[in-house]
Design an enzyme around this catalytic site. Structure first.
Site, PDB file in Angstrom:
ATOM      1  CD  GLU A   1      -4.882   1.304  -2.822  1.00  0.00           C
ATOM      2  OE1 GLU A   1      -5.627   0.562  -2.160  1.00  0.00           O
ATOM      3  OE2 GLU A   1      -4.546   2.449  -2.469  1.00  0.00           O
TER       4      GLU A   1
ATOM      5  CG  ASP B   1      -0.588   3.240   6.114  1.00  0.00           C
ATOM      6  OD1 ASP B   1      -1.254   3.685   5.167  1.00  0.00           O
ATOM      7  OD2 ASP B   1      -0.222   3.933   7.077  1.00  0.00           O
TER       8      ASP B   1
ATOM      9  CG  ASP C   1      -1.811   1.210   1.284  1.00  0.00           C
ATOM     10  OD1 ASP C   1      -2.298   1.637   0.219  1.00  0.00           O
ATOM     11  OD2 ASP C   1      -2.033   1.741   2.395  1.00  0.00           O
TER      12      ASP C   1
END
Length: 172
Positions: free
Chosen positions: A67, A139, A8
């Protein structure tokens, strides 16, 4: 057994999560956050690169999922996020590990069942799916969710392609 690293990306905090996948079963191997310490972006990118490089060397993932960049309202924020993402991808590619990209909506759909899920719902589902004692930091939870999304996609694609060993708990 396949280790999947989920990332992430963020310019200040980059989450990572390593998931061990055997068939349709997953377990968390490691997860955490790379927190940058500098105000200027170039040193932060170096810290992200070094942190992801260390995770890749330590765990040797077979595949990496990250992502995709979403369009932020602030162009400067989107640019910094893209740079952080690039630093993470460069660290992974240095080790010749394949990278797969997923949108936040795809990740939420795969983990929670709806693409518009809230962050706390994602964290709770990650805790539940990986049988963790507590919900990981945001996160890290997102990174684990990204890894789980790839694990689900990988299994679904293997089934559609008619992989024979999916039935025995392995995708080949």
């Amino acid at each position: 057994m396949a280790l999947i690293l989920g990332i992430d990306p963020g310019s200040r905090r980059t989450g990572y999560g390593v998931v061990d996948v055997v068939g349709n079963r997953s377990r968390a191997v490691a997860f955490g956050t790379i927190t940058t310490s500098h105000k200027e972006i170039p040193p932060r990118l170096g810290e992200i690169f070094a942190g992801i490089d260390q995770v890749v060397k330590e765990y040797g993932p077979a595949e990496v999922s990250i992502e995709k960049v979403f369009m932020a309202r602030n162009a400067d924020s989107a640019l910094k996020l893209g740079q952080a993402r690039g630093a993470a991808i460069a660290a992974v590619m240095q080790a010749c590990v394949p990278v797969f990209e997923y949108s936040a909506r795809q990740v939420k759909q795969a983990v929670v069942g709806k693409g518009g899920a809230e962050k706390n719902q994602v964290g709770e589902m990650v805790k539940y799916l990986l049988k963790l004692d507590q919900r990981p930091q945001e996160d890290a939870a997102d990174a684990l969710a990204i890894a789980l999304c790839h694990a689900h996609m990988r299994l679904s694609l293997a089934r559609m392609a008619g992989a024979t060993s999916v039935r025995r708990g392995r995708v080949r």
